[in-house]
Design an enzyme around this catalytic site. Structure first.
Site, PDB file in Angstrom:
ATOM      1  N   VAL A   1       3.669   0.896   3.390  1.00  9.07           N
ATOM      2  CA  VAL A   1       2.846   0.270   4.414  1.00  9.07           C
ATOM      3  C   VAL A   1       2.543  -1.147   3.956  1.00  9.07           C
ATOM      4  CG1 VAL A   1       0.643   0.339   5.637  1.00  9.07           C
ATOM      5  CG2 VAL A   1       1.815   2.470   5.058  1.00  9.07           C
ATOM      6  N   GLU A   2       2.967  -2.124   4.746  1.00  6.57           N
ATOM      7  CA  GLU A   2       2.699  -3.524   4.444  1.00  6.57           C
ATOM      8  C   GLU A   2       1.798  -4.069   5.531  1.00  6.57           C
ATOM      9  OE1 GLU A   2       6.350  -5.604   3.715  1.00  6.57           O
ATOM     10  OE2 GLU A   2       7.052  -4.070   2.327  1.00  6.57           O
ATOM     11  N   LEU A   3       0.627  -4.535   5.133  1.00 10.71           N
ATOM     12  CA  LEU A   3      -0.370  -4.966   6.105  1.00 10.71           C
ATOM     13  C   LEU A   3      -0.405  -6.469   6.308  1.00 10.71           C
ATOM     14  CD1 LEU A   3      -3.278  -2.638   4.967  1.00 10.71           C
ATOM     15  CD2 LEU A   3      -1.666  -2.286   6.837  1.00 10.71           C
ATOM     16  N   SER A   4       0.133  -7.228   5.374  1.00 12.08           N
ATOM     17  CA  SER A   4       0.126  -8.679   5.515  1.00 12.08           C
ATOM     18  C   SER A   4       1.271  -9.258   4.701  1.00 12.08           C
ATOM     19  CB  SER A   4      -1.209  -9.265   5.037  1.00 12.08           C
ATOM     20  OG  SER A   4      -1.292  -9.220   3.624  1.00 12.08           O
TER      21      SER A   4
END
Length: 81
Positions: A16-19
């Protein structure tokens, strides 16, 4: 590693990459959590969906190791542990 694990093992890993910031400053983490908390919690609830259980021999009731489980319409078999 995610694709390899999914294709060649029973492991389904996610990233999961949020930024775009790989190492955000600690002071930014509370805001990141608040911005994504509901979505992340709902995603975590999804692990309880699907089929789960134990594959057993009908005579002995013992679990069957390496039994192959296939689902119509899904091109990925799973083996029991």
């Amino acid at each position: 590693m995610n694709d390899f694990s999914y294709l060649h093992t029973n492991c389904f890993e996610i990233t999961v990459e949020l930024s775009c910031d790989k190492f955000p400053h600690a002071s930014e983490l509370p805001a990141e959590w608040e911005n994504n908390r509901e979505s992340l919690l709902l995603y975590m609830e999804q692990v309880h969906r699907g089929i789960k259980g134990v594959v057993r021999d009908s005579d002995t009731e013992q679990g069957i190791a390496n039994a192959i489980i296939s689902v119509d319409g899904i091109n990925h078999d799973v083996r029991t542990g």
